[in-house]
Scaffold this motif. Structure first.
Motif, PDB file in Angstrom:
ATOM      1  N   PRO A 109       9.865  -1.641  -8.866  1.00  0.00           N
ATOM      2  CA  PRO A 109      10.237  -2.550  -7.779  1.00  0.00           C
ATOM      3  C   PRO A 109      11.104  -1.836  -6.744  1.00  0.00           C
ATOM      4  N   ALA A 110      10.733  -1.937  -5.472  1.00  0.00           N
ATOM      5  CA  ALA A 110      11.490  -1.244  -4.429  1.00  0.00           C
ATOM      6  C   ALA A 110      11.386  -1.901  -3.058  1.00  0.00           C
ATOM      7  N   SER A 111      10.513  -2.890  -2.903  1.00  0.00           N
ATOM      8  CA  SER A 111      10.261  -3.440  -1.566  1.00  0.00           C
ATOM      9  C   SER A 111      11.112  -4.677  -1.306  1.00  0.00           C
ATOM     10  N   ALA A 112      10.985  -5.176  -0.084  1.00  0.00           N
ATOM     11  CA  ALA A 112      11.640  -6.431   0.279  1.00  0.00           C
ATOM     12  C   ALA A 112      10.769  -7.632  -0.079  1.00  0.00           C
ATOM     13  N   GLY A 113       9.615  -7.366  -0.704  1.00  0.00           N
ATOM     14  CA  GLY A 113       8.722  -8.443  -1.123  1.00  0.00           C
ATOM     15  C   GLY A 113       7.256  -8.113  -0.935  1.00  0.00           C
ATOM     16  N   CYS A 114       6.964  -7.200  -0.015  1.00  0.00           N
ATOM     17  CA  CYS A 114       5.581  -6.783   0.182  1.00  0.00           C
ATOM     18  C   CYS A 114       5.097  -5.965  -1.014  1.00  0.00           C
ATOM     19  N   ILE A 115       3.812  -5.743  -1.046  1.00  0.00           N
ATOM     20  CA  ILE A 115       3.200  -4.917  -2.088  1.00  0.00           C
ATOM     21  C   ILE A 115       2.868  -3.584  -1.445  1.00  0.00           C
ATOM     22  N   ARG A 116       3.563  -2.550  -1.894  1.00  0.00           N
ATOM     23  CA  ARG A 116       3.381  -1.216  -1.323  1.00  0.00           C
ATOM     24  C   ARG A 116       2.405  -0.397  -2.156  1.00  0.00           C
ATOM     25  N   LEU A 117       1.585   0.371  -1.442  1.00  0.00           N
ATOM     26  CA  LEU A 117       0.623   1.289  -2.058  1.00  0.00           C
ATOM     27  C   LEU A 117       0.758   2.663  -1.420  1.00  0.00           C
ATOM     28  N   ALA A 118       0.251   3.688  -2.094  1.00  0.00           N
ATOM     29  CA  ALA A 118       0.119   4.992  -1.456  1.00  0.00           C
ATOM     30  C   ALA A 118      -0.763   4.800  -0.226  1.00  0.00           C
ATOM     31  N   PRO A 119      -0.468   5.470   0.879  1.00  0.00           N
ATOM     32  CA  PRO A 119      -1.227   5.245   2.113  1.00  0.00           C
ATOM     33  C   PRO A 119      -2.732   5.407   1.958  1.00  0.00           C
ATOM     34  N   GLU A 120      -3.179   6.398   1.196  1.00  0.00           N
ATOM     35  CA  GLU A 120      -4.630   6.583   1.038  1.00  0.00           C
ATOM     36  C   GLU A 120      -5.262   5.414   0.278  1.00  0.00           C
ATOM     37  N   ASN A 121      -4.539   4.839  -0.671  1.00  0.00           N
ATOM     38  CA  ASN A 121      -5.054   3.681  -1.409  1.00  0.00           C
ATOM     39  C   ASN A 121      -5.031   2.430  -0.535  1.00  0.00           C
ATOM     40  N   ALA A 122      -3.996   2.295   0.268  1.00  0.00           N
ATOM     41  CA  ALA A 122      -3.916   1.160   1.196  1.00  0.00           C
ATOM     42  C   ALA A 122      -5.076   1.219   2.188  1.00  0.00           C
ATOM     43  N   ARG A 123      -5.414   2.412   2.655  1.00  0.00           N
ATOM     44  CA  ARG A 123      -6.535   2.576   3.586  1.00  0.00           C
ATOM     45  C   ARG A 123      -7.851   2.183   2.928  1.00  0.00           C
ATOM     46  N   ILE A 124      -8.049   2.614   1.685  1.00  0.00           N
ATOM     47  CA  ILE A 124      -9.273   2.267   0.953  1.00  0.00           C
ATOM     48  C   ILE A 124      -9.389   0.747   0.823  1.00  0.00           C
ATOM     49  N   LEU A 125      -8.303   0.091   0.373  1.00  0.00           N
ATOM     50  CA  LEU A 125      -8.328  -1.362   0.198  1.00  0.00           C
ATOM     51  C   LEU A 125      -8.549  -2.067   1.536  1.00  0.00           C
ATOM     52  N   PHE A 126      -7.858  -1.636   2.576  1.00  0.00           N
ATOM     53  CA  PHE A 126      -8.007  -2.212   3.909  1.00  0.00           C
ATOM     54  C   PHE A 126      -9.471  -2.152   4.352  1.00  0.00           C
ATOM     55  N   ASN A 127     -10.091  -1.003   4.190  1.00  0.00           N
ATOM     56  CA  ASN A 127     -11.494  -0.841   4.609  1.00  0.00           C
ATOM     57  C   ASN A 127     -12.439  -1.688   3.772  1.00  0.00           C
ATOM     58  N   LEU A 128     -12.155  -1.834   2.484  1.00  0.00           N
ATOM     59  CA  LEU A 128     -12.970  -2.713   1.639  1.00  0.00           C
ATOM     60  C   LEU A 128     -12.860  -4.165   2.094  1.00  0.00           C
ATOM     61  N   VAL A 129     -11.635  -4.611   2.377  1.00  0.00           N
ATOM     62  CA  VAL A 129     -11.429  -5.988   2.847  1.00  0.00           C
ATOM     63  C   VAL A 129     -12.187  -6.208   4.149  1.00  0.00           C
ATOM     64  N   ARG A 130     -12.081  -5.262   5.062  1.00  0.00           N
ATOM     65  CA  ARG A 130     -12.783  -5.381   6.343  1.00  0.00           C
ATOM     66  C   ARG A 130     -14.302  -5.404   6.132  1.00  0.00           C
ATOM     67  N   GLU A 131     -14.789  -4.596   5.186  1.00  0.00           N
ATOM     68  CA  GLU A 131     -16.230  -4.504   4.938  1.00  0.00           C
ATOM     69  C   GLU A 131     -16.804  -5.786   4.327  1.00  0.00           C
ATOM     70  N   VAL A 132     -16.136  -6.334   3.301  1.00  0.00           N
ATOM     71  CA  VAL A 132     -16.687  -7.521   2.632  1.00  0.00           C
ATOM     72  C   VAL A 132     -16.349  -8.811   3.373  1.00  0.00           C
ATOM     73  N   GLY A 133     -15.335  -8.782   4.217  1.00  0.00           N
ATOM     74  CA  GLY A 133     -14.914  -9.978   4.952  1.00  0.00           C
ATOM     75  C   GLY A 133     -13.780 -10.683   4.236  1.00  0.00           C
ATOM     76  N   MET A 134     -12.803 -11.136   4.981  1.00  0.00           N
ATOM     77  CA  MET A 134     -11.597 -11.716   4.385  1.00  0.00           C
ATOM     78  C   MET A 134     -11.882 -12.939   3.521  1.00  0.00           C
ATOM     79  N   ASP A 135     -12.895 -13.722   3.848  1.00  0.00           N
ATOM     80  CA  ASP A 135     -13.209 -14.907   3.048  1.00  0.00           C
ATOM     81  C   ASP A 135     -13.745 -14.557   1.667  1.00  0.00           C
ATOM     82  N   ALA A 136     -14.204 -13.326   1.473  1.00  0.00           N
ATOM     83  CA  ALA A 136     -14.764 -12.905   0.192  1.00  0.00           C
ATOM     84  C   ALA A 136     -13.749 -12.139  -0.652  1.00  0.00           C
TER      85      ALA A 136
END
Length: 143
Positions: A109-136
């Protein structure tokens, strides 16, 4: 008299649509606060398990099931002096999953409440969310 069948049909169609929408989850990011881990599942298959940092003592990471609300690839915090929040996936007001430059603190635990990831993992997840669509997408945060 004829309105009643129409109301029933509309309700049934709405219910069927809700069931179909619930079944359309393609991507799940499940965060285990006690283990400080995120498991990512794409169409039911686990594709990644990554260390995260969530709320430090005195702060809170919300628990429950959420949908992404907004995506921001190069976000800066408006609450914490413009701190970088790359690849932000906002899911509950100001709470987001995002990359961090404090990768040495992942897994604890280290954040103010957000969920932190390594930048490369955050990028992968971000791109997956964008690809499948937020509703999915579902974000599940468990204690």
């Amino acid at each position: 008299m004829r309105a009643a069948p129409l109301v029933v049909a509309a309700f049934a169609a709405g219910l069927a649509g809700a069931v179909m929408a619930a079944a359309a989850v393609k991507l799940e990011a499940r965060v285990d606060l006690s283990d400080q881990l995120m498991t990512v599942r794409l169409e039911g298959e686990t594709i990644a398990t990554w260390p995260v940092s969530t709320a430090r003592p005195g702060k809170v990471t919300p628990t429950g099931t959420f949908r992404p609300q907004a995506l921001s690839p190069d976000h800066r915090s408006t609450l914490y002096d413009g701190a970088p929040m790359p690849w932000s996936i906002f899911f509950h007001g100001n709470y987001a999953i995002h990359g961090t430059d404090q990768v040495d603190r992942l897994g604890a635990p280290a954040s103010a409440g957000c969920i932190r990831l390594a930048p490369e993992n955050a990028r992968i997840l971000f791109n997956l969310v964008r690809e499948v669509g937020m509703d999915a997408v579902r974000i599940v945060i468990q204690p």
